[in-house]
Design a protein around this motif. Structure first.
Motif, PDB file in Angstrom:
ATOM      1  N   GLN A  21       0.794  -1.206   0.021  1.00 67.56           N
ATOM      2  CA  GLN A  21       0.042   0.067   0.082  1.00 67.56           C
ATOM      3  C   GLN A  21       0.956   1.321   0.069  1.00 67.56           C
ATOM      4  N   THR A  22       1.878   1.268   0.562  1.00 66.51           N
ATOM      5  CA  THR A  22       2.713   1.963   0.698  1.00 66.51           C
ATOM      6  C   THR A  22       4.487   1.419   0.795  1.00 66.51           C
ATOM      7  N   PHE A  23       5.175   2.012  -0.026  1.00 73.53           N
ATOM      8  CA  PHE A  23       6.546   1.516  -0.428  1.00 73.53           C
ATOM      9  C   PHE A  23       7.531   2.763  -0.295  1.00 73.53           C
ATOM     10  N   GLY A  24       8.773   2.325   0.144  1.00 74.51           N
ATOM     11  CA  GLY A  24       9.865   3.370   0.110  1.00 74.51           C
ATOM     12  C   GLY A  24      11.185   2.802   0.180  1.00 74.51           C
ATOM     13  N   ILE A  25      12.064   4.017   0.561  1.00 70.57           N
ATOM     14  CA  ILE A  25      13.566   3.491   0.606  1.00 70.57           C
ATOM     15  C   ILE A  25      13.783   4.018   2.231  1.00 70.57           C
ATOM     16  N   LYS A  26      14.679   3.067   2.809  1.00 65.37           N
ATOM     17  CA  LYS A  26      14.917   3.222   4.139  1.00 65.37           C
ATOM     18  C   LYS A  26      16.414   3.099   4.262  1.00 65.37           C
ATOM     19  N   GLY A  27      16.988   4.096   5.257  1.00 64.74           N
ATOM     20  CA  GLY A  27      18.606   3.968   5.341  1.00 64.74           C
ATOM     21  C   GLY A  27      18.673   4.598   6.741  1.00 64.74           C
ATOM     22  N   GLY A  28      19.908   4.468   7.232  1.00 65.20           N
ATOM     23  CA  GLY A  28      20.345   4.857   8.512  1.00 65.20           C
ATOM     24  C   GLY A  28      21.663   4.201   8.913  1.00 65.20           C
ATOM     25  N   VAL A  29      21.993   4.542  10.414  1.00 64.74           N
ATOM     26  CA  VAL A  29      23.140   4.032  11.030  1.00 64.74           C
ATOM     27  C   VAL A  29      22.957   2.768  11.749  1.00 64.74           C
ATOM     28  N   ASN A  30      23.629   1.863  11.590  1.00 68.01           N
ATOM     29  CA  ASN A  30      23.826   0.809  12.634  1.00 68.01           C
ATOM     30  C   ASN A  30      24.866   0.870  13.823  1.00 68.01           C
ATOM     31  N   ILE A  31      24.454   0.472  14.885  1.00 70.59           N
ATOM     32  CA  ILE A  31      25.375   0.605  16.068  1.00 70.59           C
ATOM     33  C   ILE A  31      25.471  -0.935  16.250  1.00 70.59           C
ATOM     34  N   ALA A  32      26.611  -1.792  15.857  1.00 75.94           N
ATOM     35  CA  ALA A  32      26.416  -3.338  15.887  1.00 75.94           C
ATOM     36  C   ALA A  32      27.298  -3.812  16.971  1.00 75.94           C
ATOM     37  N   ASN A  33      26.829  -4.924  17.445  1.00 72.94           N
ATOM     38  CA  ASN A  33      27.933  -5.588  18.429  1.00 72.94           C
ATOM     39  C   ASN A  33      27.340  -7.211  18.461  1.00 72.94           C
ATOM     40  N   MET A  34      28.336  -7.814  18.949  1.00 75.99           N
ATOM     41  CA  MET A  34      27.901  -9.100  19.259  1.00 75.99           C
ATOM     42  C   MET A  34      28.053  -9.835  20.829  1.00 75.99           C
ATOM     43  N   THR A  35      27.319 -10.865  21.055  1.00 69.70           N
ATOM     44  CA  THR A  35      27.304 -11.388  22.375  1.00 69.70           C
ATOM     45  C   THR A  35      28.377 -12.796  22.183  1.00 69.70           C
ATOM     46  N   ILE A  36      29.426 -12.994  22.877  1.00 72.03           N
ATOM     47  CA  ILE A  36      30.266 -14.216  22.615  1.00 72.03           C
ATOM     48  C   ILE A  36      29.778 -14.995  24.050  1.00 72.03           C
ATOM     49  N   SER A  37      29.565 -16.132  24.120  1.00 76.73           N
ATOM     50  CA  SER A  37      29.417 -16.780  25.198  1.00 76.73           C
ATOM     51  C   SER A  37      29.994 -18.223  25.090  1.00 76.73           C
ATOM     52  N   ALA A  38      30.528 -18.604  26.499  1.00 77.64           N
ATOM     53  CA  ALA A  38      31.262 -20.407  26.372  1.00 77.64           C
ATOM     54  C   ALA A  38      31.175 -20.623  27.901  1.00 77.64           C
ATOM     55  N   SER A  39      30.803 -21.800  27.947  1.00 80.58           N
ATOM     56  CA  SER A  39      30.907 -22.320  29.454  1.00 80.58           C
ATOM     57  C   SER A  39      30.291 -21.597  30.638  1.00 80.58           C
ATOM     58  N   GLY A  40      29.119 -21.137  30.155  1.00 80.55           N
ATOM     59  CA  GLY A  40      28.698 -20.348  31.185  1.00 80.55           C
ATOM     60  C   GLY A  40      28.855 -18.702  31.341  1.00 80.55           C
ATOM     61  N   MET A  41      29.928 -18.338  30.602  1.00 76.45           N
ATOM     62  CA  MET A  41      30.409 -16.915  30.812  1.00 76.45           C
ATOM     63  C   MET A  41      29.986 -16.382  29.587  1.00 76.45           C
ATOM     64  N   SER A  42      29.704 -15.063  29.446  1.00 76.19           N
ATOM     65  CA  SER A  42      29.394 -14.128  28.445  1.00 76.19           C
ATOM     66  C   SER A  42      30.104 -12.960  28.362  1.00 76.19           C
ATOM     67  N   VAL A  43      30.549 -12.665  26.983  1.00 73.03           N
ATOM     68  CA  VAL A  43      31.502 -11.085  26.860  1.00 73.03           C
ATOM     69  C   VAL A  43      30.822 -10.598  25.684  1.00 73.03           C
ATOM     70  N   SER A  44      30.745  -9.299  26.175  1.00 75.07           N
ATOM     71  CA  SER A  44      30.247  -8.301  24.990  1.00 75.07           C
ATOM     72  C   SER A  44      31.592  -7.423  24.740  1.00 75.07           C
ATOM     73  N   PRO A  45      31.883  -7.649  23.305  1.00 76.53           N
ATOM     74  CA  PRO A  45      33.036  -6.756  22.885  1.00 76.53           C
ATOM     75  C   PRO A  45      32.459  -5.389  22.507  1.00 76.53           C
ATOM     76  N   SER A  46      33.290  -4.460  21.917  1.00 78.91           N
ATOM     77  CA  SER A  46      32.870  -3.205  21.646  1.00 78.91           C
ATOM     78  C   SER A  46      32.031  -2.869  20.384  1.00 78.91           C
ATOM     79  N   SER A  47      31.079  -1.972  20.188  1.00 80.32           N
ATOM     80  CA  SER A  47      30.220  -1.952  18.996  1.00 80.32           C
ATOM     81  C   SER A  47      31.292  -1.256  18.035  1.00 80.32           C
ATOM     82  N   ILE A  48      30.838  -1.433  16.596  1.00 82.22           N
ATOM     83  CA  ILE A  48      31.215  -0.798  15.698  1.00 82.22           C
ATOM     84  C   ILE A  48      29.927  -0.261  14.745  1.00 82.22           C
ATOM     85  N   THR A  49      30.374   1.079  14.088  1.00 82.94           N
ATOM     86  CA  THR A  49      29.175   1.674  13.236  1.00 82.94           C
ATOM     87  C   THR A  49      29.298   1.393  12.047  1.00 82.94           C
TER      88      THR A  49
END
Length: 198
Positions: A21-49
């Protein structure tokens, strides 16, 4: 087989977006990160843009209730201890949105739903060295999926929104390790919509 299925879904999404019904173009900024976990421990590194950019469509289901979909290029990844992992994804977000009129020309909305992603390519940067990320057995999985949440404002044809993608897929393609790697992305977006406003 998974790759063919994903591109079949992409073709379907392009068709649906074109008939929206409506369609368009979308864009913007990502602030991306990841979660790393192993043996019950979780680590979050730094974000990238990074950025996201692509096509979106909006379908009215009922009064104030809408379905929206998209086909977006999206940069994801993370940075840790001088190493940077950059992944280029094709992402299909599928959301149900509730819209609330604020004036004759503006609406506030909230939305939520699943997303499906496919990694087109990836690079690992360590200092001055850059290597291609390996996909498949022993490397990373191309397919990603998760949940998306967002809110924003419509001002006529202009749509401003904030979204968060919570990755649920373990991207490590190695059954010999218990390490899990998952995406998470915060997005700031602007879209311009064409078509009939209903």
């Amino acid at each position: 087989m998974k790759t063919k299925l994903f591109y079949a879904i992409v073709l379907l999404m392009v068709t649906q977006i074109a008939s929206g019904q409506t369609f368009g173009i979308k864009g913007g900024v990502n602030i991306a990160n990841m979660t790393i976990s192993a043996s019950g421990m979780s680590v979050s590194p730094s974000s990238i843009t990074g950025i996201h950019l692509g096509l979106v469509a909006d379908f009215k289901l009922q009064e104030s209730l809408y379905f929206n979909a998209g086909l977006l290029y999206s940069l994801k990844g993370a940075s840790a201890s001088g190493d940077k992992e950059i992944l280029n994804y094709l992402v299909i977000p599928l959301n149900v949105a509730c819209k609330f009129p604020m004036s004759s020309k503006s609406k506030f909305f909230i939305e939520a739903g699943p997303y499906l992603g496919y990694a087109l390519s990836g690079k690992d940067k360590s200092g001055d060295e850059t290597t291609d990320i390996t996909f498949g057995s022993g490397g990373m999985k191309r397919l990603d999926y998760g949940l998306g949440f967002g809110a924003g404002m419509e001002f006529g044809s202009i749509v401003a929104s904030l979204n968060y993608e919570l990755g649920l897929a373990n991207l490590i393609d190695d059954s010999t390790t218990d390490t899990k790697l998952k995406n998470k992305v915060f997005q700031i977006s602007l879209a311009y919509m064409f078509g009939s406003k209903k």
